[in-house]
Design a protein around this motif. Structure first.
Motif, PDB file in Angstrom:
ATOM      1  N   GLN A   1       0.799  -1.193   0.013  1.00 13.60           N
ATOM      2  CA  GLN A   1      -0.229   0.040  -0.087  1.00 13.60           C
ATOM      3  C   GLN A   1       0.952   1.096  -0.156  1.00 13.60           C
ATOM      4  O   GLN A   1       1.873   1.306   0.545  1.00 13.60           O
ATOM      5  CB  GLN A   1      -0.870   0.002   1.250  1.00 13.60           C
ATOM      6  N   VAL A   2       0.633   2.179  -0.813  1.00 12.24           N
ATOM      7  CA  VAL A   2       1.289   3.462  -1.164  1.00 12.24           C
ATOM      8  C   VAL A   2       0.399   4.586  -0.548  1.00 12.24           C
ATOM      9  O   VAL A   2      -0.769   4.710  -1.284  1.00 12.24           O
ATOM     10  CB  VAL A   2       2.059   3.510  -2.454  1.00 12.24           C
ATOM     11  N   GLN A   3       1.014   5.458  -0.039  1.00  6.17           N
ATOM     12  CA  GLN A   3       0.113   6.882   0.195  1.00  6.17           C
ATOM     13  C   GLN A   3       1.003   7.946  -0.137  1.00  6.17           C
ATOM     14  O   GLN A   3       1.945   7.960  -0.132  1.00  6.17           O
ATOM     15  CB  GLN A   3       0.043   7.058   1.867  1.00  6.17           C
ATOM     16  N   TYR A  33       8.371   1.729  -8.478  1.00  7.76           N
ATOM     17  CA  TYR A  33       7.094   2.381  -8.925  1.00  7.76           C
ATOM     18  C   TYR A  33       7.471   3.471  -9.939  1.00  7.76           C
ATOM     19  O   TYR A  33       8.417   4.235 -10.123  1.00  7.76           O
ATOM     20  CB  TYR A  33       6.358   3.095  -7.823  1.00  7.76           C
ATOM     21  N   ASP A  34       6.412   3.350 -11.059  1.00  9.34           N
ATOM     22  CA  ASP A  34       6.400   4.395 -12.039  1.00  9.34           C
ATOM     23  C   ASP A  34       5.558   5.638 -11.378  1.00  9.34           C
ATOM     24  O   ASP A  34       4.408   5.114 -10.715  1.00  9.34           O
ATOM     25  CB  ASP A  34       5.826   4.062 -13.277  1.00  9.34           C
ATOM     26  N   LEU A  35       5.705   6.646 -11.743  1.00  8.77           N
ATOM     27  CA  LEU A  35       5.140   7.933 -10.971  1.00  8.77           C
ATOM     28  C   LEU A  35       4.529   8.831 -11.966  1.00  8.77           C
ATOM     29  O   LEU A  35       5.400   9.108 -12.971  1.00  8.77           O
ATOM     30  CB  LEU A  35       6.099   8.544 -10.087  1.00  8.77           C
ATOM     31  N   TYR A  94      -3.945  19.397  -9.356  1.00  9.82           N
ATOM     32  CA  TYR A  94      -2.867  18.631  -9.911  1.00  9.82           C
ATOM     33  C   TYR A  94      -2.687  17.191  -8.752  1.00  9.82           C
ATOM     34  O   TYR A  94      -2.706  17.242  -7.543  1.00  9.82           O
ATOM     35  CB  TYR A  94      -1.446  19.144  -9.925  1.00  9.82           C
ATOM     36  N   TYR A  95      -2.922  16.007  -9.463  1.00  8.86           N
ATOM     37  CA  TYR A  95      -2.560  14.638  -8.725  1.00  8.86           C
ATOM     38  C   TYR A  95      -1.346  13.918  -8.985  1.00  8.86           C
ATOM     39  O   TYR A  95      -1.072  14.064  -9.979  1.00  8.86           O
ATOM     40  CB  TYR A  95      -3.843  13.822  -9.226  1.00  8.86           C
ATOM     41  N   TYR A 113      -2.463   4.012  -7.205  1.00 13.79           N
ATOM     42  CA  TYR A 113      -2.419   4.839  -6.000  1.00 13.79           C
ATOM     43  C   TYR A 113      -2.655   6.423  -6.380  1.00 13.79           C
ATOM     44  O   TYR A 113      -1.695   6.722  -7.389  1.00 13.79           O
ATOM     45  CB  TYR A 113      -1.356   4.547  -5.152  1.00 13.79           C
ATOM     46  N   TRP A 114      -3.295   7.231  -5.575  1.00 10.53           N
ATOM     47  CA  TRP A 114      -3.460   8.529  -5.862  1.00 10.53           C
ATOM     48  C   TRP A 114      -3.294   9.533  -4.689  1.00 10.53           C
ATOM     49  O   TRP A 114      -3.648   8.970  -3.570  1.00 10.53           O
ATOM     50  CB  TRP A 114      -4.766   8.828  -6.599  1.00 10.53           C
ATOM     51  N   GLY A 115      -2.908  10.734  -5.098  1.00 11.09           N
ATOM     52  CA  GLY A 115      -2.881  11.735  -3.713  1.00 11.09           C
ATOM     53  C   GLY A 115      -4.244  12.326  -3.729  1.00 11.09           C
ATOM     54  O   GLY A 115      -5.192  12.164  -4.675  1.00 11.09           O
ATOM     55  N   GLN A 116      -4.286  13.223  -3.004  1.00 12.23           N
ATOM     56  CA  GLN A 116      -5.612  13.844  -2.676  1.00 12.23           C
ATOM     57  C   GLN A 116      -5.716  15.278  -3.621  1.00 12.23           C
ATOM     58  O   GLN A 116      -6.539  15.807  -3.774  1.00 12.23           O
ATOM     59  CB  GLN A 116      -5.637  14.331  -1.257  1.00 12.23           C
TER      60      GLN A 116
END
Length: 124
Positions: A1-3, A33-35, A94-95, A113-116
Motif C-alpha cells: 500500500q502506498v500513500q 514504482y512508476d510515478l 494536480y494529482y 494509488y493517488w494523492g488527494q
C-alpha cells in the motif's frame, strides 16, 4: 500500500513558476514504482501531464513539453513537477499517482494509488 501526499500548489501569475512535490509512504519499494502527474480542471476529464518510470525515463503531454519537468528523489521517496512559463490554461487540481505495471502509462486507469490533489491557479 502506498500513500501519496501532494504539496506546492498555489496562485501564480501567467509566466511564473511553481514546483509541486509528492511524498510517498507505506512502501519500501518506492524505486520500483512508476510515478505520474495528472490534472483536472472544472468540468473536464482528468488528463495526463507527465510520468517518470522506475528507470527515471520521463514522458510529457505535448501541452507541457518544454515547460514542465518531472523528477524523482528515491532517497526522499518524493516525485516533483517543476512548472515554468505557466499559462492560465494550466489551472487545475494536480494529482500524483503511482503504479507498478511494466508500461508507459498516460491513462489514469493504469495507476493504482493517488494523492488527494493540490490546486494550481494561474492568473492572466
Amino acid at each position: 500500500q502506498v500513500q501519496l501526499v501532494e504539496s506546492g500548489g498555489g496562485l501564480v501569475q501567467a509566466g511564473g513558476s511553481l514546483r509541486l512535490s509528492c511524498a510517498a509512504s507505506g512502501s519500501t519499494f518506492f524505486t520500483t514504482y512508476d510515478l505520474g502527474w495528472f490534472r483536472q480542471a472544472p468540468g473536464k476529464d482528468r488528463e495526463f501531464v507527465a510520468c517518470i518510470r522506475w528507470t527515471s525515463t520521463s514522458y510529457y503531454a505535448d501541452s507541457v513539453k518544454g515547460r514542465f519537468t518531472i523528477s524523482r528523489d528515491n532517497i526522499r521517496n518524493t516525485v516533483y513537477l517543476q512548472m515554468n512559463s505557466l499559462k492560465p490554461e494550466d489551472t487545475a487540481v494536480y494529482y500524483c499517482a503511482a503504479h507498478r505495471q511494466d508500461q508507459i502509462a498516460t491513462l489514469p486507469s493504469v495507476y493504482n494509488y493517488w494523492g488527494q490533489g493540490t490546486q494550481v491557479t494561474v492568473s492572466s
